[in-house]
Motif scaffolding. Structure first.
Motif, PDB file in Angstrom:
ATOM      1  N   THR A  23       0.835  -1.206   0.000  1.00 49.30           N
ATOM      2  CA  THR A  23       0.000   0.000   0.000  1.00 49.30           C
ATOM      3  C   THR A  23       0.867   1.251   0.000  1.00 49.30           C
ATOM      4  O   THR A  23       0.629   2.196  -0.754  1.00 49.30           O
ATOM      5  CB  THR A  23      -0.929  -0.003   1.228  1.00 49.30           C
ATOM      6  OG1 THR A  23      -1.705  -1.181   1.211  1.00 49.30           O
ATOM      7  CG2 THR A  23      -1.836   1.218   1.226  1.00 49.30           C
ATOM      8  N   GLY A  24       1.905   1.285   0.826  1.00 44.17           N
ATOM      9  CA  GLY A  24       2.804   2.437   0.870  1.00 44.17           C
ATOM     10  C   GLY A  24       3.508   2.652  -0.461  1.00 44.17           C
ATOM     11  O   GLY A  24       3.683   3.789  -0.915  1.00 44.17           O
ATOM     12  N   ALA A  25       3.938   1.555  -1.098  1.00 47.31           N
ATOM     13  CA  ALA A  25       4.622   1.673  -2.387  1.00 47.31           C
ATOM     14  C   ALA A  25       3.689   2.239  -3.452  1.00 47.31           C
ATOM     15  O   ALA A  25       4.090   3.070  -4.276  1.00 47.31           O
ATOM     16  CB  ALA A  25       5.169   0.321  -2.813  1.00 47.31           C
ATOM     17  N   LEU A  26       2.428   1.802  -3.440  1.00 47.13           N
ATOM     18  CA  LEU A  26       1.470   2.310  -4.427  1.00 47.13           C
ATOM     19  C   LEU A  26       1.183   3.797  -4.217  1.00 47.13           C
ATOM     20  O   LEU A  26       1.078   4.564  -5.179  1.00 47.13           O
ATOM     21  CB  LEU A  26       0.176   1.507  -4.374  1.00 47.13           C
ATOM     22  CG  LEU A  26       0.264   0.073  -4.925  1.00 47.13           C
ATOM     23  CD1 LEU A  26      -1.028  -0.668  -4.677  1.00 47.13           C
ATOM     24  CD2 LEU A  26       0.600   0.106  -6.402  1.00 47.13           C
ATOM     25  N   ILE A  27       1.064   4.208  -2.977  1.00 47.47           N
ATOM     26  CA  ILE A  27       0.819   5.631  -2.694  1.00 47.47           C
ATOM     27  C   ILE A  27       2.007   6.466  -3.128  1.00 47.47           C
ATOM     28  O   ILE A  27       1.867   7.514  -3.752  1.00 47.47           O
ATOM     29  CB  ILE A  27       0.491   5.829  -1.201  1.00 47.47           C
ATOM     30  CG1 ILE A  27      -0.861   5.215  -0.879  1.00 47.47           C
ATOM     31  CG2 ILE A  27       0.528   7.306  -0.817  1.00 47.47           C
ATOM     32  CD1 ILE A  27      -1.206   5.190   0.591  1.00 47.47           C
ATOM     33  N   PHE A  28       3.220   5.989  -2.818  1.00 43.11           N
ATOM     34  CA  PHE A  28       4.422   6.722  -3.204  1.00 43.11           C
ATOM     35  C   PHE A  28       4.542   6.803  -4.724  1.00 43.11           C
ATOM     36  O   PHE A  28       4.890   7.846  -5.277  1.00 43.11           O
ATOM     37  CB  PHE A  28       5.658   6.048  -2.594  1.00 43.11           C
ATOM     38  CG  PHE A  28       6.944   6.698  -2.980  1.00 43.11           C
ATOM     39  CD1 PHE A  28       7.303   7.914  -2.408  1.00 43.11           C
ATOM     40  CD2 PHE A  28       7.778   6.127  -3.919  1.00 43.11           C
ATOM     41  CE1 PHE A  28       8.494   8.530  -2.771  1.00 43.11           C
ATOM     42  CE2 PHE A  28       8.960   6.744  -4.287  1.00 43.11           C
ATOM     43  CZ  PHE A  28       9.328   7.945  -3.707  1.00 43.11           C
ATOM     44  N   ALA A  29       4.235   5.703  -5.415  1.00 42.01           N
ATOM     45  CA  ALA A  29       4.336   5.699  -6.874  1.00 42.01           C
ATOM     46  C   ALA A  29       3.318   6.666  -7.485  1.00 42.01           C
ATOM     47  O   ALA A  29       3.631   7.398  -8.427  1.00 42.01           O
ATOM     48  CB  ALA A  29       4.117   4.289  -7.412  1.00 42.01           C
ATOM     49  N   GLY A  30       2.103   6.680  -6.928  1.00 39.26           N
ATOM     50  CA  GLY A  30       1.094   7.601  -7.444  1.00 39.26           C
ATOM     51  C   GLY A  30       1.499   9.046  -7.246  1.00 39.26           C
ATOM     52  O   GLY A  30       1.307   9.890  -8.128  1.00 39.26           O
ATOM     53  N   ALA A  31       2.087   9.349  -6.105  1.00 39.97           N
ATOM     54  CA  ALA A  31       2.522  10.721  -5.841  1.00 39.97           C
ATOM     55  C   ALA A  31       3.661  11.110  -6.771  1.00 39.97           C
ATOM     56  O   ALA A  31       3.736  12.246  -7.247  1.00 39.97           O
ATOM     57  CB  ALA A  31       2.937  10.860  -4.379  1.00 39.97           C
ATOM     58  N   SER A  32       4.577  10.180  -7.040  1.00 36.37           N
ATOM     59  CA  SER A  32       5.701  10.538  -7.917  1.00 36.37           C
ATOM     60  C   SER A  32       5.236  10.726  -9.361  1.00 36.37           C
ATOM     61  O   SER A  32       5.759  11.579 -10.075  1.00 36.37           O
ATOM     62  CB  SER A  32       6.793   9.475  -7.833  1.00 36.37           C
ATOM     63  OG  SER A  32       6.318   8.243  -8.328  1.00 36.37           O
ATOM     64  N   PHE A  33       4.246   9.958  -9.821  1.00 39.99           N
ATOM     65  CA  PHE A  33       3.719  10.169 -11.170  1.00 39.99           C
ATOM     66  C   PHE A  33       2.962  11.489 -11.263  1.00 39.99           C
ATOM     67  O   PHE A  33       2.987  12.159 -12.287  1.00 39.99           O
ATOM     68  CB  PHE A  33       2.801   9.026 -11.587  1.00 39.99           C
ATOM     69  CG  PHE A  33       3.536   7.783 -12.002  1.00 39.99           C
ATOM     70  CD1 PHE A  33       4.511   7.830 -12.984  1.00 39.99           C
ATOM     71  CD2 PHE A  33       3.255   6.572 -11.416  1.00 39.99           C
ATOM     72  CE1 PHE A  33       5.191   6.691 -13.366  1.00 39.99           C
ATOM     73  CE2 PHE A  33       3.927   5.431 -11.791  1.00 39.99           C
ATOM     74  CZ  PHE A  33       4.908   5.477 -12.762  1.00 39.99           C
ATOM     75  N   ALA A  34       2.279  11.872 -10.197  1.00 37.50           N
ATOM     76  CA  ALA A  34       1.520  13.121 -10.209  1.00 37.50           C
ATOM     77  C   ALA A  34       2.438  14.322 -10.299  1.00 37.50           C
ATOM     78  O   ALA A  34       2.048  15.374 -10.787  1.00 37.50           O
ATOM     79  CB  ALA A  34       0.643  13.209  -8.966  1.00 37.50           C
TER      80      ALA A  34
END
Length: 119
Positions: free
Chosen positions: A13-24
């Protein structure tokens, strides 16, 4: 249940949130240029400076309430103040339901408690 079984969903879950923030935050794309106006342009209006505005906000003065009359003056020769008798003192008339505890009349005890409340 093993500790790794509990940590795995939290890490995913943490990895997905971090990845979404970096793409944004990816700003490699550039906005397209504005369309070209092919019509002849009118002369630009002259710019006037905005007017100076001063706002002064002050709360209104608290209303002055006359000293409450004695119970006997409002009740006359009765043990109660009715809604019609309360009209002689507007603050009591406005707050009659509160003073009478949603009743049809105000006793001397209720009136004295109400007077303490408004002072």
């Amino acid at each position: 249940m093993k500790a790794r079984n509990v940590l795995l969903p939290a890490l995913v879950t943490g990895a997905l949130i971090f990845a979404g923030a970096s793409f944004a935050q990816d700003t490699t794309g550039q906005a397209p240029p504005p369309p070209q106006n092919t019509m002849p342009s009118a002369p630009a209006p002259t710019q006037t400076p905005p007017p100076d505005v001063t706002v002064r906000s002050v709360p209104p003065a608290a209303p002055q309430i006359a000293t409450p009359p004695p119970f006997s003056q409002l009740a006359g020769n009765s043990k109660w103040i009715t809604e019609e008798q309360a009209a002689a003192y507007p603050p009591l008339a406005n707050d009659f339901l509160n003073a009478s505890h949603d009743g049809k009349r105000v006793s001397k005890t209720q009136y004295e408690a109400w007077v303490k409340q408004i002072q």
